[in-house]
Design an enzyme around this catalytic site. Structure first.
Site, mmCIF file in Angstrom:
data_model
loop_
_atom_site.group_PDB
_atom_site.id
_atom_site.type_symbol
_atom_site.label_atom_id
_atom_site.label_comp_id
_atom_site.label_asym_id
_atom_site.label_seq_id
_atom_site.Cartn_x
_atom_site.Cartn_y
_atom_site.Cartn_z
ATOM 1 N N GLU A 166 59.626 -18.709 65.997
ATOM 2 C CA GLU A 166 60.124 -17.328 65.927
ATOM 3 C C GLU A 166 61.473 -17.141 66.645
ATOM 4 O O GLU A 166 61.887 -16.031 66.911
ATOM 5 C CB GLU A 166 59.132 -16.289 66.490
ATOM 6 C CG GLU A 166 57.657 -16.501 66.261
ATOM 7 C CD GLU A 166 57.233 -16.662 64.812
ATOM 8 O OE1 GLU A 166 56.873 -17.793 64.474
ATOM 9 O OE2 GLU A 166 57.247 -15.700 64.044
ATOM 10 N N TYR A 168 62.267 -18.241 69.750
ATOM 11 C CA TYR A 168 62.212 -18.209 71.214
ATOM 12 C C TYR A 168 62.797 -19.520 71.787
ATOM 13 O O TYR A 168 63.250 -20.380 71.037
ATOM 14 C CB TYR A 168 60.770 -17.976 71.675
ATOM 15 C CG TYR A 168 60.263 -16.583 71.361
ATOM 16 C CD1 TYR A 168 60.860 -15.463 71.936
ATOM 17 C CD2 TYR A 168 59.208 -16.374 70.472
ATOM 18 C CE1 TYR A 168 60.403 -14.176 71.654
ATOM 19 C CE2 TYR A 168 58.747 -15.090 70.188
ATOM 20 C CZ TYR A 168 59.352 -13.995 70.779
ATOM 21 O OH TYR A 168 58.905 -12.728 70.491
ATOM 22 N N ARG A 216 53.031 -24.187 68.229
ATOM 23 C CA ARG A 216 53.478 -23.309 67.137
ATOM 24 C C ARG A 216 54.855 -23.772 66.716
ATOM 25 O O ARG A 216 55.841 -23.616 67.458
ATOM 26 C CB ARG A 216 53.503 -21.851 67.628
ATOM 27 C CG ARG A 216 53.876 -20.847 66.561
ATOM 28 C CD ARG A 216 52.697 -20.049 66.098
ATOM 29 N NE ARG A 216 53.077 -19.172 65.006
ATOM 30 C CZ ARG A 216 53.087 -17.860 65.084
ATOM 31 N NH1 ARG A 216 52.731 -17.251 66.197
ATOM 32 N NH2 ARG A 216 53.424 -17.125 64.042
ATOM 33 N N HIS A 254 62.995 -14.052 64.791
ATOM 34 C CA HIS A 254 63.003 -12.585 64.832
ATOM 35 C C HIS A 254 64.322 -12.004 64.329
ATOM 36 O O HIS A 254 64.372 -10.880 63.857
ATOM 37 C CB HIS A 254 62.717 -12.082 66.245
ATOM 38 C CG HIS A 254 61.279 -12.252 66.634
ATOM 39 N ND1 HIS A 254 60.232 -11.980 65.781
ATOM 40 C CD2 HIS A 254 60.705 -12.688 67.780
ATOM 41 C CE1 HIS A 254 59.080 -12.231 66.392
ATOM 42 N NE2 HIS A 254 59.347 -12.684 67.597
ATOM 43 N N GLN A 341 52.603 -0.124 61.509
ATOM 44 C CA GLN A 341 52.876 1.205 62.048
ATOM 45 C C GLN A 341 52.290 1.439 63.443
ATOM 46 O O GLN A 341 52.919 2.080 64.267
ATOM 47 C CB GLN A 341 52.320 2.244 61.080
ATOM 48 C CG GLN A 341 53.262 3.383 60.831
ATOM 49 C CD GLN A 341 52.779 4.256 59.685
ATOM 50 O OE1 GLN A 341 52.672 3.777 58.556
ATOM 51 N NE2 GLN A 341 52.479 5.494 59.962
HETATM 52 P P1 NAP Z 1 60.380 12.895 55.959
HETATM 53 O O1 NAP Z 1 60.427 11.520 56.480
HETATM 54 O O2 NAP Z 1 60.305 14.013 56.898
HETATM 55 O O3 NAP Z 1 61.645 13.076 55.005
HETATM 56 C C1 NAP Z 1 61.915 14.240 54.327
HETATM 57 C C2 NAP Z 1 63.289 14.140 53.696
HETATM 58 O O4 NAP Z 1 63.564 15.349 53.055
HETATM 59 C C3 NAP Z 1 64.405 13.909 54.683
HETATM 60 O O5 NAP Z 1 65.293 12.969 54.090
HETATM 61 C C4 NAP Z 1 65.069 15.257 54.830
HETATM 62 O O6 NAP Z 1 66.398 14.905 55.092
HETATM 63 C C5 NAP Z 1 64.788 15.914 53.487
HETATM 64 N N1 NAP Z 1 64.580 17.344 53.553
HETATM 65 C C6 NAP Z 1 63.806 18.025 54.424
HETATM 66 N N2 NAP Z 1 63.835 19.348 54.143
HETATM 67 C C7 NAP Z 1 64.616 19.497 53.059
HETATM 68 C C8 NAP Z 1 65.042 20.621 52.306
HETATM 69 N N3 NAP Z 1 64.636 21.839 52.602
HETATM 70 N N4 NAP Z 1 65.870 20.402 51.282
HETATM 71 C C9 NAP Z 1 66.287 19.165 50.955
HETATM 72 N N5 NAP Z 1 65.936 18.062 51.654
HETATM 73 C C10 NAP Z 1 65.096 18.227 52.691
HETATM 74 O O7 NAP Z 1 59.180 13.069 55.003
HETATM 75 P P2 NAP Z 1 58.605 12.125 53.884
HETATM 76 O O8 NAP Z 1 59.602 11.221 53.271
HETATM 77 O O9 NAP Z 1 57.877 13.055 53.013
HETATM 78 O O10 NAP Z 1 57.625 11.224 54.671
HETATM 79 C C11 NAP Z 1 56.592 11.823 55.384
HETATM 80 C C12 NAP Z 1 55.951 10.840 56.326
HETATM 81 O O11 NAP Z 1 55.304 9.855 55.576
HETATM 82 C C13 NAP Z 1 56.867 10.111 57.248
HETATM 83 O O12 NAP Z 1 57.097 10.797 58.433
HETATM 84 C C14 NAP Z 1 56.092 8.861 57.498
HETATM 85 O O13 NAP Z 1 55.205 9.056 58.586
HETATM 86 C C15 NAP Z 1 55.293 8.657 56.262
HETATM 87 N N6 NAP Z 1 55.836 7.602 55.412
HETATM 88 C C16 NAP Z 1 56.559 6.592 55.925
HETATM 89 C C17 NAP Z 1 57.037 5.614 55.105
HETATM 90 C C18 NAP Z 1 57.846 4.470 55.637
HETATM 91 O O14 NAP Z 1 58.241 4.433 56.789
HETATM 92 N N7 NAP Z 1 58.148 3.503 54.835
HETATM 93 C C19 NAP Z 1 56.806 5.668 53.748
HETATM 94 C C20 NAP Z 1 56.103 6.745 53.238
HETATM 95 C C21 NAP Z 1 55.633 7.707 54.072
HETATM 96 P P3 NAP Z 1 67.614 15.952 55.194
HETATM 97 O O15 NAP Z 1 67.023 17.115 55.911
HETATM 98 O O16 NAP Z 1 68.667 15.231 55.927
HETATM 99 O O17 NAP Z 1 67.976 16.198 53.782
HETATM 100 FE FE1 SF4 Z 2 49.057 -3.190 62.227
HETATM 101 FE FE2 SF4 Z 2 46.752 -2.028 61.570
HETATM 102 FE FE3 SF4 Z 2 48.905 -1.701 60.015
HETATM 103 FE FE4 SF4 Z 2 47.586 -4.037 60.138
HETATM 104 S S1 SF4 Z 2 46.811 -2.086 59.344
HETATM 105 S S2 SF4 Z 2 49.779 -3.758 60.220
HETATM 106 S S3 SF4 Z 2 47.033 -4.111 62.280
HETATM 107 S S4 SF4 Z 2 48.681 -1.003 62.122
#
Ligand code: NAP
Ligand code: SF4
Length: 724
Positions: A166, A168, A216, A254, A341
Site C-alpha cells: 500500500e 508504506y 503483505r 494509497h 461511508q
Molecule cells: P446533495 O448532496 O445535498 O446535493 C444536492 C445538489 O443540489 C447540490 O449540488 C446543490 O448544489 C443542488 N441544489 C440544492 N438546492 C437546489 C435548488 N434549490 N436549485 C438547484 N439546485 C439545488 O443531495 P443529493 O445529491 O440528493 O444527495 C443526498 C445524499 O445522498 C448525500 O448527502 C449523500 O449522503 C447521499 N449520497 C451520496 C452519494 C455519494 O457520495 N456518492 C451518492 C448518492 C447519495 P448547489 O446548491 O450548488 O446548486
Molecule cells: Fe464500510 Fe460497512 Fe460500507 Fe462495508 S458496508 S464499506 S464495512 S461502511
C-alpha cells in the site's frame, strides 16, 4: 456437503491448522488509540473470532514513533504497552480464534512532522516534508520491527503481519519511484529488497518457528516507477526464504488514482494478480480486495488464484459471516456493500470506524446497553401514550427507552406500526420484531427498499441489492407483517391500536423554482433510475451532489439505461466486465512496471452536463475516500461538470443559464433534477395531533443529508428501545 467445500478445507500455516480459508484482514478502527480501546477491541475481535474468522489481523501498529501514521497513533515498542494487547489476545483465544498483530511503518505516508523515507521524497498525499533515513536509522528501524514482533509474541499474538504494501515504508524501499539510494539499501532491485528481507529474516530468527509471519506483499503498485511483476516474484521467493509463513496480497499504493476497494470495483477484480504467483512459492497465498461473500471466495479458490482469501470490511458488516456460510446460510449474511461511508470515511475524518449496514460494529457494548428488555409473556410492561413531536411541530427522533411508568402487565406483545420500508424502516421493523414486538410494516410502493432501490440501479452500486436481500430475510425470520402497496393513513394507524408508530417515510425530490420546470423534458432522478423515463441524447443534470454524480454515471454508461440487466452483483466478473474495468482505469495485466496502462474508458454517445450553483468544481462534498473516484470516472467518460451556474428558465430550446455571469444555453433534450430532497413526513402532524406515540426517523426526520448510515442507525436505535 458444504456449499463451499474449498473454503472450509483446513489450511496449515506455520504451526497452526486453520479451520477454514478466510482471514480477517487488517483494518484500523480508531479503537487502537481510544481510552477504552483494549476492552472494546477485545470484544470486537472476539465476536469475529467466535463468528468463524480463521485468522484475524489487527489494525496496523507502528514499531517506533516515526512509523506512526498519525501523531498519537498506536505503537508497540516497549513492554509497557503489553497491557493494552493482552485483553485482545485473551478474548480472541477464549473465543477459539487466532490473531496476528500487523506491524506498519508509515514512512513518508506519516501524517506527522517526523516523517521518514528511503530517499527523502515527500508523498503527494501528505503535507509533511520527508527526511531520508541514514544507514544507522535503517538498521535501527529493522531492529524496531523485530522488537515489535517479539513484544507481539509476548502479548500472546499467534503471529505478526509485516505490512509491506500500500505504499508504506517497506514498499517505499522496494519501488524505484521512491528509493533513489545508491548504497546497500537501494540502487538495484536486490538492494531495494534488502530492507524487507532483513526485517522478515530478523523476526523469524527472534521468534522461532512456532509463530506465524504473514508478509503483505505489494503485488501491483499501480504507480509509475512501481515494482515489475518479475521483481514481485523475486521478492516473494526471497521473503519465503527469509522465513515468512504466508503471503498476503497488497493492491495499489494509497497515492494511486485507481479504485481498488470501492463498490465500483467488480468483486474479486484483483485475484488474478495473486494467481500470477501460484507455483512460484511454496507457502500459501492470500487473495484480497472486493471479496465480500463466500461464493466469491470459493470461486477464487476454485480458479486456483489463491489458497486463502482476506476479507476486512465484510467483518464490520457481519461478525458471523463465516459461521453463516458454514451453516449454509449465506443468504443471511449482512453483506459489505463497499461504500466506505462509515469505515474508511470515518477514519479519515477522525471518527471511530463502524459500518453503514451494521452500526453496532465497534460500538458493541453501547448498543447492548441501549436495548430495552425483550417481550416475554407476563412480563411488566410500560404503558401510556407518548409523543415525540417538538413544540415547533417538527418531528424529533425519540431515542432511549420511553420514560413512562410501569402500570400494568400484558400477555401479548405490543403492536408497532412502521411506515416506510426504506433502510430506516427496515432496520427499525426488524430490530423491534426481533425483540418480540408485533410489527406491521406499511410500504406505499410495490417493493421494499426506498432509496436503496434507486441506488442499485446505478452502475457500480449493484451491491446495494445485497442489503435488500438481507432485509427481506430478516423480515421473514422476525415475522414482520409487511403490507406492500399500502399507503398508511393517520386515522387507520390510530384505529389499528398500535402502541407506537414509527414514521420512516423517507424523502421526496426537491423541485427547484425555475421558470419552465414543468416542461416535458424535465424529470427527477427517481423517474430516470426506475426507467419510467428514457433519457435523451443531450442531458443537463441540475444538482451535483452524490445523486447528481450517480445519475451522470448512469447516463454515461455505454449501454443504454433501461437495457441493463436487473441489478445484482456478479459472484465474479465476466471476462468482458473485468476487461472493461481494467481498461477504464488503466490497469495492465502485462509485464509493466507498476501495472499501469493508458486508461481507456468506453464513452457512450450521450452528451452530459452536470451543473451546480456553487462556484468551483462540482464533487467537493462527496465521500472522502470515494469522491475522487466519481470525479475521475466522469472525466474519463467525457461528462462536463460545471459550477457557478444560475438557472434562468427552461423552454423548448433547452436550459437557459448564466455561467460565471455570462449567458449560456444548454441546448439539451432532457433535464434531470437532482437538487436534493425534502422530508416526507406529512403523517407526522396528524398523528401527533391524534396523540399517537410517534417516532420519526431517517430522511423523514432530516432530509438535508439523507444518508443511509444515519437512517439505519436511527432505525436500529428506535427498534431497540421501543417498549416491549
Ligand atoms: P446533495 O448532496 O445535498 O446535493 C444536492 C445538489 O443540489 C447540490 O449540488 C446543490 O448544489 C443542488 N441544489 C440544492 N438546492 C437546489 C435548488 N434549490 N436549485 C438547484 N439546485 C439545488 O443531495 P443529493 O445529491 O440528493 O444527495 C443526498 C445524499 O445522498 C448525500 O448527502 C449523500 O449522503 C447521499 N449520497 C451520496 C452519494 C455519494 O457520495 N456518492 C451518492 C448518492 C447519495 P448547489 O446548491 O450548488 O446548486
Ligand atoms: Fe464500510 Fe460497512 Fe460500507 Fe462495508 S458496508 S464499506 S464495512 S461502511
Amino acid at each position: 456437503m458444504s456449499a463451499y467445500p474449498l473454503l472450509f478445507t483446513p489450511l496449515t500455516v506455520a504451526h497452526l491448522t486453520l479451520p477454514n480459508r478466510i482471514l480477517m484482514g487488517s483494518m484500523h478502527t480508531g479503537l487502537e488509540e481510544h481510552p477504552d480501546g483494549a476492552a472494546r477491541l477485545a470484544r470486537f475481535y472476539a465476536e469475529r473470532a467466535a463468528g468463524g474468522a480463521a485468522l484475524i489481523v489487527t489494525g496496523g501498529v507502528a514499531p517506533n514513533d516515526t512509523g506512526r501514521v498519525l501523531a498519537g497513533a498506536a505503537t508497540l515498542s516497549s513492554r509497557a504497552a503489553l497491557a493494552g494487547h493482552r485483553p485482545v489476545t485473551d478474548a480472541v483465544h477464549g473465543a477459539g480464534g487466532r490473531i496476528a498483530l500487523q506491524i506498519l511503518h508509515a514512512g513518508r505516508y506519516a501524517m506527522q512532522p517526523d516523517n521518514v523515507s528511503p530517499s527523502g521524497l515527500s508523498s503527494p498525499i501528505t503535507p509533511f516534508a520527508s527526511r531520508a533515513l541514514t544507514d544507522a536509522d535503517i538498521r535501527q528501524t529493522i531492529a524496531d520491527f523485530i522488537r515489535c514482533a517479539c513484544l507481539a509474541q509476548e502479548a500472546g499474538y499467534d503471529g505478526v503481519e509485516v505490512m509491506g504494501s500500500e505504499g508504506y515504508l517497506i514498499n517505499q524501499f522496494l519501488a524505484p519511484a521512491t528509493n533513489r539510494r545508491d548504497d546497500a539499501w537501494g540502487g538495484d532491485s536486490t538492494r531495494r529488497m534488502r530492507f524487507a528481507i532483513e526485517i522478515v529474516h530478523g523476526i523469524r530468527a527472534a521468534v522461532g518457528e512456532n509463530f506465524v509471519i504473514i508478509y503483505r506483499l505489494s503485488m501491483l503498485d499501480l504507480i509509475e516507477g512501481g515494482s515489475s511483476p518479475d521483481e514481485v516474484v523475486m521478492l516473494a521467493q526471497a521473503i519465503e526464504a527469509a522465513g515468512a509463513s504466508i503471503l498476503n496480497t497488497g493492491i495499489g499504493w494509497h497515492e494511486a488514482r485507481i479504485p481498488t476497494i470501492a463498490t465500483c470495483v467488480p468483486r474479486a477484480a484483483f485475484s488474478w494478480v495473486t494467481g500470477r504467483l501460484r507455483g512460484q512459492v511454496g507457502i500459501p497465498l492470500v487473495a484480497t480486495n472486493r471479496i465480500n461473500m463466500p461464493a466469491t471466495a470459493e470461486a477464487i479458490l476454485a480458479r486456483g488464484d489463491a489458497d486463502m482469501v482476506s476479507m476486512a470490511r465484510p467483518f464490520l458488516a457481519d461478525a458471523r459471516l463465516v459461521a453463516k456460510a458454514a451453516q449454509g446460510e449465506a443468504d443471511r449474511i449482512n453483506t459489505c456493500i463497499a461504500c466506505n461511508q462509515a469505515c474508511l470515511d470515518h477514519i479519515f475524518s477522525g471518527r471511530l470506524a463502524s459500518c453503514l449496514v451494521n452500526p453496532r460494529a465497534c460500538h458493541e457494548a453501547e448498543f447492548e446497553a441501549l436495548a430495552a428488555p425483550a417481550w416475554q409473556p407476563g412480563a411488566p410492561v410500560i404503558a401510556g401514550p407518548g409523543n415525540t413531536a417538538t413544540a415547533t411541530g417538527q418531528p424529533a427522533l425519540a431515542t432511549g427507552p420511553d420514560p413512562m411508568p410501569v402500570t400494568n402487565r400484558q400477555t401479548a406483545p405490543r403492536r408497532v406500526a412502521v411506515v416506510g420500508a426504506g433502510p430506516a424502516g427496515l432496520a427499525c421493523a426488524t430490530e423491534a420484531a426481533a425483540r418480540g414486538l408485533k410489527v406491521t410494516l406499511f410500504e406505499a410502493g410495490a417493493s421494499i427498499g426506498g432509496q436503496f432501490l434507486l441506488a442499485c440501479q446505478v452502475p457500480g452500486k449493484e451491491e446495494f441489492a445485497e442489503t435488500l436481500r438481507y432485509f427481506r430475510g430478516r423480515l421473514a425470520e422476525t415475522g414482520v407483517d409487511v403490507r406492500l402497496n399500502t399507503s398508511a393513513r393517520a386515522a387507520d394507524l390510530l384505529a389499528g391500536n398500535f402502541s407506537a408508530v414509527v414514521l420512516a417515510t423517507g424523502v421526496k425530490p426537491r423541485h427547484p423554482e425555475i421558470p419552465g420546470i414543468g416542461h416535458a423534458m424535465v424529470c427527477d432522478y427517481a423517474d430516470l433510475l426506475t426507467g419510467r423515463v428514457q433519457p435523451g441524447r443531450r442531458v443537463a443534470v441540475i444538482g451535483a451532489g452524490g445523486i447528481g454524480f450517480d445519475v451522470a454515471g448512469f447516463l454515461s454508461e455505454s449501454s443504454h439505461p433501461g437495457e441493463r440487466p436487473a441489478s445484482s452483483p456478479a459472484v465474479s466478473p465476466t471476462p468482458p466486465a473485468l476487461a472493461a474495468f481494467l481498461q477504464e482505469w488503466g490497469i495492465s495485466t502485462a509485464d509493466t512496471r507498476g501495472g499501469l496502462a493508458p486508461p481507456q474508458a468506453t464513452v457512450g454517445q450521450r452528451e452530459i452536463f452536470l451543473l451546480q450553483r456553487k462556484p468551483g468544481k462540482p464533487g467537493a462534498g462527496l465521500g472522502k475516500t470515494t469522491g475522487w473516484i466519481h470525479r475521475t470516472a466522469l472525466r474519463h467518460r467525457g461528462v462536463q461538470t460545471i459550477g457557478g451556474v444560475i438557472y434562468q428558465r427552461i423552454d423548448d430550446a433547452g436550459l437557459h443559464t448564466l455561467v460565471d455571469g455570462a449567458p449560456r444555453l444548454f441546448a439539451v433534450d432532457q433535464i434531470v433534477v437532482c437538487a436534493g430532497q425534502e422530508s416526507e413526513h406529512r403523517l407526522a402532524a396528524p398523528l401527533a395531533a391524534l396523540g399517537a406515540h410517534l417516532h420519526v426517523i431517517g430522511g423523514a426526520r432530516l432530509a438535508s443529508e439523507v444518508d443511509a448510515r444515519r437512517a439505519i442507525e436511527e432505525g436500529i436505535r428506535v427498534g431497540l428501545t421501543l417498549p416491549a
